[in-house]
Motif scaffolding. Structure first.
Motif, mmCIF file in Angstrom:
data_model
loop_
_atom_site.group_PDB
_atom_site.id
_atom_site.type_symbol
_atom_site.label_atom_id
_atom_site.label_comp_id
_atom_site.label_asym_id
_atom_site.label_seq_id
_atom_site.Cartn_x
_atom_site.Cartn_y
_atom_site.Cartn_z
ATOM 1 N N HIS A 273 0.857 -1.340 0.039
ATOM 2 C CA HIS A 273 0.046 0.019 -0.001
ATOM 3 C C HIS A 273 0.856 1.301 -0.065
ATOM 4 N N VAL B 2 0.940 4.111 -2.998
ATOM 5 C CA VAL B 2 0.740 5.642 -2.511
ATOM 6 C C VAL B 2 1.999 6.488 -3.066
ATOM 7 N N ALA C 110 0.886 13.338 0.692
ATOM 8 C CA ALA C 110 0.566 12.108 0.283
ATOM 9 C C ALA C 110 0.835 11.282 1.753
ATOM 10 N N GLU D 105 -2.357 9.503 4.179
ATOM 11 C CA GLU D 105 -2.625 8.104 4.012
ATOM 12 C C GLU D 105 -2.164 7.674 5.595
#
Lengths: 336, 422
Positions: free
Chosen positions: B284, B288, B328, B332
């Motif tokens: 993940h 990202v 980012a 996240e």
């Protein structure tokens, strides 16, 4: 710290031009503290002491029966004593002629290449001194040490002579000894300059020492033999008396190419007032003249005139060696 | 090494610090004697030829007060020859040099009075103590006798040799000799310090001390320091500006950034470290980061758990990419541990720079830069060994035939011998 003017204005502080005195002072101190100084003083002292002892004994034997005591003391220096069974030791001057070159070589054979090997030369040259200050300073320091050693040794000989012989030298004799010390000084300087030349030209100190001592052996011990050999080939002493004498003159001239010969001739004439000629006669006529000459003692100035050419030749050789070393050093790259 | 401001302060002048900021050189634009307050060393067209070997080829150099200039190059590249010409120890074949405003060929004594020089593989008189060696230097510089001892004490203190000052230098290690060499150069209280390979034998902690000392001298005294070295990381860490030397030519000079801009490969990278547990699923996080605008690719670090390297796409601003990455990561909720822009190392710059002129790399084949992935870059220590491995005598005398330093890159893996070039 010293006040250096701010920059980039031209500096006002004058740069002294006598960097060689600093170099010379340092080198002189180094020499005096070095092991080789002590070794050489001892070697030279012994070399002088052995003939001195026997010469003194010989003089004591004759001196008691001689009424004319003129120039007896100085015989200490030039008399080659017999030590039983027809064996003759070299005189004090003879020993000096053998050993003195070592004194010159020892203080200069590594003077420049030693700095190179240690890596101190670039650092030294980057200080505000002229490049020739290095060679000049080192040469002057060498001269000073040589002078010191010679004066010490000769003073010791004279002191010994006064005690052993019980004769006080006459003023004329003292002057002769002083002149002889100066002559020896020039002779040793020649070897000092030669050693310096080797130290500039040869990059490794060990090699330059070998070359220097090789040259010493060759010129002082075998030089006479080699010159006789060459002379015997090109001008054999044979034929009529006239021819033989002429060829003998040629051989003598050849022998005088050796600094060793020049020094021996000059010191013998300077020390011994009985010597009236340094050359063997080259014609029958002059030979007969020499036979008829009444033995007499030369005055000091007469003796000196006799050896002037020898002295000039020695000085010229010294200057030539040093000049060559100087020029070579000035043209060498800092990193060689 | 303790600071001794007493020695440094008296010479400091208010104006000096203003001049201390390194300014970009304007090579060729000014004449050699153009008035300048801050220039300490200036050369124009300085050339030294040995027979058919060009040791230094038309060197244009400006070194200002208050800066440390690093001269970088392989053995035999002409660094030492340049230094010897600056000191007036070697005559240039052509061209001119001014050191502290003076011509070293004409007034070598005045120049040498104000330039401290520590030669490559510096040596001292082994049967004298360190202090006696320095005393000799002080005498040669005509430092008044009453100042000599205090000066010597101060410089010995500065290089950290006070304890061993009264031992014979025969007993010194190489590193101690180099420290003494620096002290020796400082005895004359110079305006310009020229150090040829000053730290090759000093231990890492000692090097840090010496480099700090240099920085302090430059900062407090406005001294100009010219430092030649092949230790790339040291040069990078201490030098304000760097000149890269190859086969007698200065193929590039400027600040690290300028050199990187000129010789870098244009790759810009951002390094991102995430504090993820060992063995955790990082797909993940990768996803990202890869999707951040301006990121071209994502590479793993050399070992698992090392920070990742993001390559910035051509045309994107690395600073903008960094901000975007931060945004980012924050959005996240990723556990960010570190983020930094990766600057090209001097080693990269140096390799690329010397690879450019065809002759420079001819001495021995090197792996082509294009084939070397960034991750496999040799550490700086290797680069040092690399340079050391080329002894001065080993490469054939390289005739400098490449007139233009920015000619097309020749692959160094296929070294053209100098003779092949017209």
């Amino acid at each position: 710290m010293t006040a250096v003017p701010a920059q980039p204005a031209p500096r006002t502080r004058s740069v002294p031009g006598s960097g060689w005195t600093v170099v010379a002072a340092k080198e002189f101190g180094d020499h005096l503290l070095s092991a080789r100084f002590f070794v050489l003083v001892i070697v030279l002292g012994l070399a002088a002491a052995i003939p001195l002892y026997f010469a003194a004994a010989a003089i004591r034997e004759v001196a008691s029966g001689v009424t004319d005591t003129q120039a007896i003391f100085i015989a200490l220096f030039w008399l080659a004593p017999d030590v039983g069974d027809q064996f003759t030791l070299p005189s004090v001057t003879g020993f000096m002629a053998y050993v003195a070159p070592l004194l010159g070589l020892a203080f200069s054979f590594d003077s420049i290449n030693g700095e190179r090997a240690q890596g101190t030369l670039p650092r030294l040259l980057s200080q505000p001194i002229h490049r020739d200050d290095v060679v000049n300073g080192k040469f002057v320091a060498g001269l000073a040490v040589i002078g010191l050693v010679l004066v010490t040794v000769v003073t010791a000989i004279a002191a010994f002579g006064i005690i052993r012989l019980g004769i006080v030298p006459a003023p004329a004799e003292i002057l002769r000894i002083v002149l002889w010390v100066l002559l020896t000084f020039v002779y040793v300087s020649l070897w000092l300059a030669f050693g310096m030349l080797l130290s500039v030209a040869i990059l490794r100190a060990a090699t330059s020492a070998l070359v220097g001592f090789g040259a010493w052996l060759l010129l002082t011990f075998f030089g006479g033999l080699i010159v006789s050999l060459i002379g015997g080939i090109i001008a054999p002493v044979a034929g009529t008396a006239e021819e033989a004498l002429r060829n003998n003159g040629t051989q003598e001239a050849l022998r005088r190419l050796l600094p060793d010969t020049l020094y021996r001739e000059a010191s013998l004439s300077l020390l011994n007032p009985q010597v009236t000629s340094v050359s063997t006669p080259a014609t029958i006529g002059s030979y007969e003249q020499a036979q008829q000459r009444i033995p007499s003692l030369l005055s000091l100035d007469q003796s000196f005139i006799l050896v002037w050419p020898q002295v000039v030749a020695l000085v010229a050789m010294t200057v030539a060696c040093f000049a060559l070393a100087y020029v070579l050093f000035m043209r060498q790259e800092v990193r060689a | 090494m303790s600071a001794s401001p007493g020695r440094i302060a008296p010479k400091k002048r208010p104006g000096r610090r203003l001049a201390a900021a390194p300014t970009a050189p304007s090579v060729g634009a000014t004449g050699i004697d153009a008035p300048s307050d801050s220039i300490r060393i200036r050369t124009r067209g300085l050339t030294k030829r040995y027979d058919d070997l060009v040791a230094v080829d038309h060197l244009d150099l400006d070194i200002h007060a208050g800066e440390i200039f690093g001269l970088l190059g392989q053995n035999g590249a002409g660094k030492t020859t340049t230094i010897l010409m600056l000191l007036g120890l070697t005559e240039p074949t052509s061209g001119a040099a001014r050191v502290v405003g003076l011509d070293p060929s004409r007034g070598p004594l005045q120049v040498k009075r104000r330039v401290g020089y520590m030669p490559d593989s510096v040596g001292f008189y082994g049967d004298l103590t360190g202090r006696e060696n320095l005393r000799y230097t002080a005498r040669l510089n005509r430092i008044p006798a009453e100042l000599t001892e205090t000066t010597i004490d101060e410089v010995l203190d500065q290089v950290g040799l006070t304890d061993r000052a009264d031992d014979k230098t025969d007993t010194y290690s190489r590193g101690m000799l180099q420290r003494l060499g620096i002290a020796d150069a400082l005895v004359k209280d110079p305006d310009v310090l020229i150090l040829d390979e000053p730290t090759t034998a000093i231990d890492p902690l000692g090097v840090t001390e010496v480099l700090e000392l240099l920085r302090r001298l430059v900062r407090e005294r406005g001294m100009a320091v010219l430092l030649s070295s092949h230790l790339l990381n040291q040069v990078q860490s201490v030098c304000d500006r760097i000149g890269i030397f190859a086969s007698g030519k200065l193929i590039g000079q400027g600040t690290m950034e300028q050199l990187a801009a000129r010789f870098g490969d244009g790759r810009r990278e951002v390094e991102v470290g995430l504090d993820l547990p060992q063995g955790a699923d990082d797909r993940h996080a990768r996803e990202v980061l890869r999707k951040v605008p301006g990121v071209e690719s994502l590479d793993d670090g050399p070992r698992p758990g090392d920070p990742w390297t993001l390559t910035v796409a051509p045309g994107s601003d690395p600073a903008a990419v960094r901000s975007a990455v931060l945004a980012a990561v924050a959005a996240e909720g990723l556990p960010l541990a570190s983020i930094r822009a990766v600057l090209p190392s001097l080693e990269d710059v140096y390799r690329r720079a010397v690879a450019r002129p065809a002759t420079a790399a001819a001495a021995r084949p090197r792996p082509s830069n294009e084939d070397t992935p960034a991750a496999e870059d040799t550490p700086a220590a290797d680069a040092r060994a690399d340079l050391d491995r080329v002894p001065a005598a080993a490469p054939p005398p390289v005739r400098v035939v490449a007139p233009d330093p920015v000619e097309p890159v020749t692959l160094p893996s296929d070294p053209p011998s100098p003779e092949e070039k017209p």
